[in-house]
Design a protein around this motif. Sequence first.
Motif, PDB file in Angstrom:
ATOM      1  N   HIS A  18       0.829  -1.200   0.000  1.00 35.94           N
ATOM      2  CA  HIS A  18       0.000   0.000   0.000  1.00 35.94           C
ATOM      3  C   HIS A  18       0.864   1.251   0.000  1.00 35.94           C
ATOM      4  N   ARG A  19       1.855   1.283   0.880  1.00 37.74           N
ATOM      5  CA  ARG A  19       2.716   2.452   0.993  1.00 37.74           C
ATOM      6  C   ARG A  19       3.542   2.649  -0.279  1.00 37.74           C
ATOM      7  N   ALA A  20       4.105   1.547  -0.817  1.00 35.77           N
ATOM      8  CA  ALA A  20       4.939   1.649  -2.021  1.00 35.77           C
ATOM      9  C   ALA A  20       4.126   2.086  -3.233  1.00 35.77           C
ATOM     10  N   PHE A  21       2.931   1.504  -3.395  1.00 33.45           N
ATOM     11  CA  PHE A  21       2.082   1.827  -4.545  1.00 33.45           C
ATOM     12  C   PHE A  21       1.604   3.274  -4.473  1.00 33.45           C
ATOM     13  N   LYS A  22       1.211   3.698  -3.268  1.00 33.51           N
ATOM     14  CA  LYS A  22       0.745   5.070  -3.085  1.00 33.51           C
ATOM     15  C   LYS A  22       1.869   6.074  -3.353  1.00 33.51           C
ATOM     16  N   THR A  23       3.070   5.755  -2.858  1.00 36.06           N
ATOM     17  CA  THR A  23       4.227   6.632  -3.076  1.00 36.06           C
ATOM     18  C   THR A  23       4.538   6.762  -4.559  1.00 36.06           C
ATOM     19  N   ASN A  24       4.507   5.621  -5.272  1.00 39.02           N
ATOM     20  CA  ASN A  24       4.802   5.639  -6.710  1.00 39.02           C
ATOM     21  C   ASN A  24       3.739   6.413  -7.485  1.00 39.02           C
ATOM     22  N   MET A  25       2.481   6.268  -7.068  1.00 37.33           N
ATOM     23  CA  MET A  25       1.401   7.020  -7.726  1.00 37.33           C
ATOM     24  C   MET A  25       1.605   8.526  -7.562  1.00 37.33           C
ATOM     25  N   GLU A  26       1.932   8.915  -6.332  1.00 38.55           N
ATOM     26  CA  GLU A  26       2.085  10.343  -6.036  1.00 38.55           C
ATOM     27  C   GLU A  26       3.298  10.950  -6.730  1.00 38.55           C
ATOM     28  N   ALA A  45       8.590  -4.474  -1.138  1.00 38.25           N
ATOM     29  CA  ALA A  45       8.115  -3.517  -0.142  1.00 38.25           C
ATOM     30  C   ALA A  45       7.284  -4.215   0.930  1.00 38.25           C
ATOM     31  N   GLU A  46       6.432  -5.148   0.507  1.00 42.64           N
ATOM     32  CA  GLU A  46       5.610  -5.888   1.472  1.00 42.64           C
ATOM     33  C   GLU A  46       6.471  -6.792   2.342  1.00 42.64           C
ATOM     34  N   TRP A  47       7.450  -7.454   1.730  1.00 40.63           N
ATOM     35  CA  TRP A  47       8.361  -8.325   2.483  1.00 40.63           C
ATOM     36  C   TRP A  47       9.105  -7.535   3.564  1.00 40.63           C
ATOM     37  N   ASP A  48       9.674  -6.386   3.176  1.00 40.94           N
ATOM     38  CA  ASP A  48      10.423  -5.552   4.128  1.00 40.94           C
ATOM     39  C   ASP A  48       9.521  -5.067   5.257  1.00 40.94           C
ATOM     40  N   ASP A  49       8.309  -4.668   4.904  1.00 41.29           N
ATOM     41  CA  ASP A  49       7.384  -4.160   5.916  1.00 41.29           C
ATOM     42  C   ASP A  49       7.033  -5.247   6.937  1.00 41.29           C
ATOM     43  N   ARG A  50       6.772  -6.449   6.448  1.00 39.42           N
ATOM     44  CA  ARG A  50       6.414  -7.542   7.368  1.00 39.42           C
ATOM     45  C   ARG A  50       7.605  -7.958   8.229  1.00 39.42           C
ATOM     46  N   ASN A  52      10.042  -5.975   9.201  1.00 34.46           N
ATOM     47  CA  ASN A  52      10.240  -4.915  10.181  1.00 34.46           C
ATOM     48  C   ASN A  52       9.195  -4.978  11.292  1.00 34.46           C
ATOM     49  N   ARG A  53       7.945  -5.250  10.915  1.00 29.72           N
ATOM     50  CA  ARG A  53       6.896  -5.348  11.934  1.00 29.72           C
ATOM     51  C   ARG A  53       7.111  -6.570  12.828  1.00 29.72           C
ATOM     52  N   SER A  54       7.619  -7.645  12.246  1.00 31.15           N
ATOM     53  CA  SER A  54       7.903  -8.847  13.033  1.00 31.15           C
ATOM     54  C   SER A  54       9.009  -8.581  14.053  1.00 31.15           C
ATOM     55  N   ILE A  55      10.054  -7.869  13.628  1.00 29.80           N
ATOM     56  CA  ILE A  55      11.155  -7.531  14.533  1.00 29.80           C
ATOM     57  C   ILE A  55      10.654  -6.617  15.651  1.00 29.80           C
ATOM     58  N   GLU A  56       9.858  -5.611  15.291  1.00 26.55           N
ATOM     59  CA  GLU A  56       9.314  -4.690  16.290  1.00 26.55           C
ATOM     60  C   GLU A  56       8.475  -5.434  17.325  1.00 26.55           C
ATOM     61  N   GLN A  57       7.681  -6.413  16.865  1.00 22.56           N
ATOM     62  CA  GLN A  57       6.846  -7.177  17.786  1.00 22.56           C
ATOM     63  C   GLN A  57       7.697  -8.067  18.687  1.00 22.56           C
TER      64      GLN A  57
END
Length: 250
Positions: A18-26, A45-50, A52-57
């Motif tokens: 979502h973040r990557a697609f929105k950024t590219n659109m803008e 982008a999705e892999w990195d996000d997941r 990072n969220r896994s590490i944070e948790q």
Amino acid sequence: MNTTTLDKMRRMKFFGMHRAFKTNMESGKQETYTPDEIIAHLIEAEWDDRQNRSIEQKIKNARFRYKAAVEDILYRADRNIDKNQIMRFIQCSFIDKHENIIITGSTGIGKSYLASALGHHACSMGYKVVYYNVPKLFAKLKMAKADGSYIKEIAKIERQDLLILDDFGIQPFDTQSRSALMEIIEDRHSKSSIILTSQVPVNKWHEVIGEKTVADAILDRIIHESHRLELKGESLRKKSIKQNQENDNN
């Protein structure tokens, strides 16, 4: 169409995409990508996000005492810390081999920080870690015995790849705490790893644990497969307070 796609990504919890697609659109950059490149970019982008969220948790679940980083460990000669040894530890092979680390030294020398830094790094490598102050842990387990949640608490500890026991030996173990310690150590022996920090030299641990037969069994399982670090030098806590006072006076 793009708005609908973004909404579906968000509802399916594809937050990285979502973040990557929105950024590219803008930015208007999506037109410069081939279809294969767009897919690869979104998946990455999705892999990195997941990740990072896994590490944070994992860091949140570990409940560390300090927000510590291996990059900030001080390797001064007077501290008796071998940088090469720490570099081997951050590869986390000691966890894969189910080995332990024992960190001893006087109060304020940085034992807890070092243990927490290694724990934070283990989280970043995908390992499950939990941190406990030893007196508070066994007080908690006594309460768990009373309210019936003891088995649940012990099972939670057993599931961790790395258990950090901080301030080991500050208080002598009574019968109930000694029994719980034996259970924890037995559950983890040759299956997972422990980092212990203590102001008490290892050769005094028999006295702290008490009941010689049980102490022998516990220490045999802890020490046999352990790496030892004995920190030395001036108390970093006292030194920091002294420096702050000098700065205030200036």
